[in-house]
Every structure is written in structure tokens, then in C-alpha cells.
Design an enzyme around this catalytic site. Structure first.
Site, PDB file in Angstrom:
ATOM      1  N   CYS A 383     -19.835 -57.484 107.969  1.00  0.00           N
ATOM      2  CA  CYS A 383     -19.985 -58.671 108.807  1.00  0.00           C
ATOM      3  C   CYS A 383     -21.449 -58.842 109.228  1.00  0.00           C
ATOM      4  O   CYS A 383     -22.263 -59.279 108.438  1.00  0.00           O
ATOM      5  CB  CYS A 383     -19.039 -58.601 109.995  1.00  0.00           C
ATOM      6  SG  CYS A 383     -18.721 -60.216 110.688  1.00  0.00           S
ATOM      7  N   HIS A 509     -14.171 -57.834 107.481  1.00  0.00           N
ATOM      8  CA  HIS A 509     -14.118 -56.438 107.942  1.00  0.00           C
ATOM      9  C   HIS A 509     -13.114 -55.650 107.106  1.00  0.00           C
ATOM     10  O   HIS A 509     -11.937 -55.566 107.474  1.00  0.00           O
ATOM     11  CB  HIS A 509     -13.694 -56.382 109.410  1.00  0.00           C
ATOM     12  CG  HIS A 509     -14.720 -56.915 110.349  1.00  0.00           C
ATOM     13  ND1 HIS A 509     -15.699 -56.123 110.904  1.00  0.00           N
ATOM     14  CD2 HIS A 509     -14.941 -58.168 110.807  1.00  0.00           C
ATOM     15  CE1 HIS A 509     -16.467 -56.864 111.690  1.00  0.00           C
ATOM     16  NE2 HIS A 509     -16.033 -58.110 111.645  1.00  0.00           N
ATOM     17  N   GLU A 511     -12.670 -52.611 106.904  1.00  0.00           N
ATOM     18  CA  GLU A 511     -12.168 -51.413 107.599  1.00  0.00           C
ATOM     19  C   GLU A 511     -10.782 -51.618 108.205  1.00  0.00           C
ATOM     20  O   GLU A 511     -10.033 -50.661 108.367  1.00  0.00           O
ATOM     21  CB  GLU A 511     -13.167 -50.947 108.677  1.00  0.00           C
ATOM     22  CG  GLU A 511     -13.376 -51.874 109.874  1.00  0.00           C
ATOM     23  CD  GLU A 511     -14.471 -52.918 109.686  1.00  0.00           C
ATOM     24  OE1 GLU A 511     -14.775 -53.271 108.532  1.00  0.00           O
ATOM     25  OE2 GLU A 511     -15.011 -53.396 110.715  1.00  0.00           O
TER      26      GLU A 511
END
Ligand code: GLN
Length: 536
Positions: A383, A509, A511
Site C-alpha cells: 500500500c 494489503h 497480508e
């Protein structure tokens, strides 16, 4: 079907792993064939954690539907591996906002609005709504904070009322406490647990189980004492010593029969025998000796690692999948700015720049991106980490010295990162970013496409700014590949440096979608490149 509810309350102190306990138990129940869902009730007044500083609250975990939620939802999704939604997390702020807007509309004309019953009814309505929309047989519900907090009183009262409305036999109360260790006498103390249980009782809730967390082994004698003083069965006192890895917690709970006990008490029957071999293998891998990759994480909230919880977990998942271990060097971006010391970057096998907001520490992160590009050190930008990689490229490759994002400089002549068009008329800060799952088409032959092994992916977002399309061509001509683009071709989703072993960044994102058994392809690609670098 009557939904069964398991409530998790905290006693003594916060941060003892209530969320992980709930998540681990959710996994054990799912493994027994039950449909489970999880909900977190946060007693603070913010509508959601999206407007809170990571220093206050740790990471904001984003769901598929764009809900900005508590980081415990990350644990739930990583352990139970069922996507959660907006209904899975609510706060006092949402409860009060709803009741007040109903009052203004005239829904309660003539009435005096009170905590009991109006606020407690709204809390119960939201609990019921989650049970209904998820159609879960078992709802695991965690109440944030610690028993005795002023904000949590209406929540506790709502749970108390549910005992009579839904039936005691359908509810199970897990109270997670902490046993402090007194160094001078080398003993663990149960008194704070006794106090927090009596506090819980004074609200009208008796714990069905006490999970006593501790940094030290708990003797049977202490278990017996807690059972006696807190008036619970001995079998229902579960000591839980701090473990080296989160992923061992389901195995620890399974070993002492916690899930079977709860299933029995709720009058349920498991339809499956739990298969935990994948978790056992995972924990074995975690504990085995492995070569280490040193990853420099350059962020501005590094004092509180919870701010990067999902990034840390995603790195761990990916590392295990390639038989390695990660050692994260948490570098504060502003220290990098001041002494320009590159020693710590030099010592790393790879650099990761995670998300963030605001100007502080930006230049340090740009220096980290420059270092990675010039020295061909693997880089993963998440990001903000992608936006800064583009700014660095504009400054040092294209020669636009003042290139910037309009988030940090309004008068830059080269706004290579700019506010998204849809964001221009928005003035409210809460819940208004581009949030949640959006598709992204990958460019054939790119590192991103190679990592994913796919043509299109869906990823979770949380941002207001984007790559400025006016610069796309010029960047491409000079060695940047836009390897992930929104299907309408309007938004750059992934950028990478062509002539580099692995310098890949995403506007989303990744993750949030990494799971212990399903490491995220971009993190795996990144660590494979780091492994190559470490060999040299
Ligand atoms: N501040 C940037 C934006 O809003 C990046 C956000 C992030 O890293 N999540 O676009």
C-alpha cells in the site's frame, strides 16, 4: 436449530490472548464438524478502529466486505479460515449511534431511552444478527477489555439477560485471566483471578470455565485452589502457559480436552474427529532448526509490533513454506532519515515497507526503497510501500526531485501519487476509504504473475490515494512494470521494477489473506528472492 453461544471475557489484565484462545477454540470446534462463527464486541466509543492510531489499537484488520475491524479478527480468520463480515465486529459507538438515530427518527416516541433496555437490546440484536447471517451452530463471542471496565458494563448486562432469554444450557462463559508471578517467593498468585471472577459474578455471570494464563507452569494444587475459590469444576480450570508460537495454542487446548468439555456442556454431539495433523506439522516446522532470513521492516509504528500483526504473520507463513525462518529487524523510518544509516539495511536479506498514513517517517521509507532498488535487494511494498516505491522512482530515475504524493505535499509539481477521483468529495474520515476486496488483472510474465501463477486475483484494500495515471507511460518507458491493474484499467494495483530480482509492491494489503496453511504468493515470491540473496 438453537444457536449455542460461547462468550469470552477477560480478567485481571488485557493482552493475555483472549482473542487467540477464542480463535483456537473455533478451529477445534470446526474440526469437530460444527459450523462456527466469531464475533468481537469492542466496548470503546469509536464506531470502528479505522480512525484510531495503530499505537492505540494495533493493526486495523480489513475484511472482504471492507469492514475495518479489530486485529483479533485476523486471528479468527487465520485459525478458523472462514471469511468474516461486517457483522463480526461491533463497538459501543455503533450501538449508541443506532439507538440515537432511532430516537431522532421517532421510533421510541414517548419513551425515555436508557442503557437498560435500549442499549442492551441493541447489543443483543447485533449478537442475534451475527448468528442469523452466519447461520453458525456455535457463535464464539469475545468481549474486548477486562471485566470491571466502565464501558463494558452494558455488554455484560446484555449477556446476563441472554441467560434467561436463550436458556442457560445454550450459553458457555469462558473467563480468561492472568496468574502473576512473584519473583521474591517464586510463586504464582490466584487472588487477582478470584477478584475478577467475583466482579463477574456481581454482574450476574458465573464462569463456566476459567483459562488461567501464565508465563510459568501451573501446579495442580493451584488449579484446585482456583476451582474451589471460584466455584467451577476442576475440569473447567485450564492452565495455559505462554507458548513460543501462537499456532501451538489449538494443540495445547486440544490436549487438555477443552473442546470436548464444552461440547458436552452445551449438549452437542461432534460429527467429526478433529484432524489436527496439519497443525502439528506446522508447529513442528516452527520449532525445528531452520536457516534464518533477515528482513528489514521499515515502518513508523515499530515500537508496537501489533501494528503490523498480519504482516509479521504473513512473513512467518511464507518463510515456513520454504523451510526458513524470518528474523524481523524493526527499523523506525525516522531513524533512517536522521542518521541515514544504511548499516541495518545492508545487513538485511530483504526490505519490506508496510502501509501507513501521514507524513512522519516518509523520507526514511523512500530511502529504504532507493537502497533496495539500487542494491538489488528484494523489496516488498504494501500500500503506502508501493506509493513510496513509485515516488522514489520518479525522484531518482526520472529526475523529478520534488515528486511526491498529494497526501504529503499539495504543491508538488509531480504528484505521482494522487487522491483517487472518488475520494475528492469525501470529507468524513471514518469508513470512507476504498475498502475491501477488488479484482486485479495480472500482467503476463511479470514477477507478480509468476508468484501468483494466475491471471486475476482478488485482494483487500484500504487506501485513499493511487498511482497517477498521467505518469504511467513515462514510468513504463523507464523500467517500471505495472503488473497488476484493475479490470477497468483505471487503477494501478501492482508495480514492479523490471531490472531487479524482486522489487514488487501492491496497492492492496496481501497480508490480510495470508493463512498458516496457505501462505500468500507475493510473500512467498518475496522470501524466495530473499533466500537467493542470502546465498550470495
Ligand atoms: N496513506 C495511503 C493512502 O491512503 C496508504 C494507505 C495504506 O498504506 N493503507 O492511500
Amino acid at each position: 436449530m438453537t444457536t449455542k453461544y460461547i462468550f469470552f471475557t477477560g480478567g485481571v489484565v488485557s493482552s493475555v490472548g483472549k482473542g487467540v484462545t477464542a480463535a483456537a477454540l473455533g478451529l477445534l470446534l470446526k474440526e469437530r464438524g460444527f459450523s462456527v462463527s466469531v464475533q468481537k464486541l469492542d466496548p470503546y466509543i469509536n464506531v470502528d478502529p479505522g480512525t484510531m492510531s495503530p499505537y492505540q489499537h494495533g493493526e486495523v484488520f480489513v475484511l472482504n466486505d471492507g469492514a475495518e475491524t479489530d486485529l483479533d479478527l485476523g486471528h479468527y480468520e487465520r485459525f478458523i479460515d472462514t471469511p468474516l463480515t461486517q457483522v463480526s465486529n461491533f463497538t459501543s459507538g455503533q450501538v449508541y449511534a443506532e439507538v440515537i438515530s432511532k430516537e431522532r427518527r421517532g421510533d421510541y416516541l414517548g419513551g425515555t431511552i436508557q442503557v437498560i433496555p435500549h442499549i442492551t437490546n441493541e447489543i443483543k440484536r447485533r449478537i442475534g444478527l451475527a448468528a442469523k447471517t452466519t447461520k453458525a451452530e456455535i457463535m464464539l463471542i469475545e468481549i474486548g477489555g477486562t471485566v470491571g471496565d466502565i464501558e463494558s458494563q452494558p455488554f455484560m448486562e446484555a449477556l446476563r439477560q441472554m441467560k434467561n432469554e436463550i436458556g442457560r444450557e445454550n450459553l458457555f462463559f469462558v473467563h480468561v485471566t492472568w496468574l502473576p508471578h512473584i519473583g521474591a517467593t517464586e510463586e504464582l498468585k490466584t487472588k487477582p483471578t478470584q477478584h475478577s471472577v467475583s466482579e463477574l459474578r456481581s454482574i450476574g455471570i458465573s464462569p463456566s470455565m476459567i483459562i488461567a494464563r501464565s508465563d510459568y507452569d501451573v501446579e495442580q494444587e493451584l488449579v484446585d485452589k482456583i476451582a474451589l475459590f471460584c466455584d467451577v469444576e476442576k475440569r473447567a480450570v485450564v492452565p495455559m502457559t505462554t507458548s513460543d508460537t501462537l499456532y501451538e495454542i489449538p494443540l495445547m487446548l486440544e490436549k487438555v480436552g477443552v473442546a470436548d468439555f464444552i461440547v458436552e456442556k452445551l449438549g452437542l454431539k461432534a460429527t467429526k474427529t478433529p484432524q489436527l495433523s496439519a497443525w502439528e506439522e506446522l508447529v513442528e516446522k516452527v520449532k525445528s532448526e531452520k536457516p534464518t532470513l533477515k528482513i528489514a521492516l521499515v515502518g513508523k509504528y515499530v515500537e508496537l509490533q501489533d501494528a503490523y500483526m498480519s504482516v509479521r504473520e504473513a512473513l512467518r507463513h511464507a518463510a515456513l513454506s520454504i523451510g526458513m525462518e524470518v528474523e524481523i529487524d524493526w527499523i523506525h523510518s525516522s531513524t533512517l532519515e536522521k542518521d541515514k544509516s544504511r548499516e541495518r539495511l545492508k545487513a538485511a536479506d530483504a526490505v519490506i515497507v508496510p502501509g501507513g498514513f501521514g507524513e512522519r517517517g516518509i523520507e526514511g521509507k523512500i530511502l529504504a526503497a532507493q537502497f533496495a532498488r539500487e542494491n538489488k535487494v528484494p523489496y516488498l511494498g504494501l500500500c503506502l510501500g508501493m506509493q513510496l516505491m513509485c515516488i522514489e522512482f520518479a525522484r531518482n530515475v526520472l529526475g523529478y526531485e520534488d515528486a511526491n504524493s498529494t497526501e504529503f505535499s499539495h504543491n508538488t509539481e509531480h504528484p505521482v501519487i494522487d487522491l483517487m477521483l472518488d475520494q475528492r468529495d469525501i470529507s468524513d474520515m471514518g469508513g470512507t476509504m476504498r475498502l475491501g476486496l477488488y479484482p486485479c488483472v495480472l500482467t503476463k510474465g511479470s514477477k507478480a504473475a509468476q508468484s501468483y501463477g494466475k491471471k486475476e486475483v482478488d485482494e483487500r484494500h484500504r487506501h485513499r490515494f493511487e498511482f497517477n495515471n498521467k505518469y504511467r507511460e513515462e514510468f513504463e518507458k523507464n523500467g517500471m512494470i505495472f503488473s497488476g491493474i484493475s479490470p477497468d484499467n483505471k487503477l494501478v494495483e501492482i508495480s514492479e521494477i523490471a531490472d531487479h530480482p524482486f522489487m514488487v509492491s501492491s496497492q492492496f494489503h496481501p497480508e490480510f489473506l495470508s493463512r498458516p496453511m496457505r501462505p500468500h504468493p507475493l510473500f512467498v515470491g518475496f522470501l524466495k528472492a530473499a533466500k537467493e540473496k542470502s546465498k550470495k
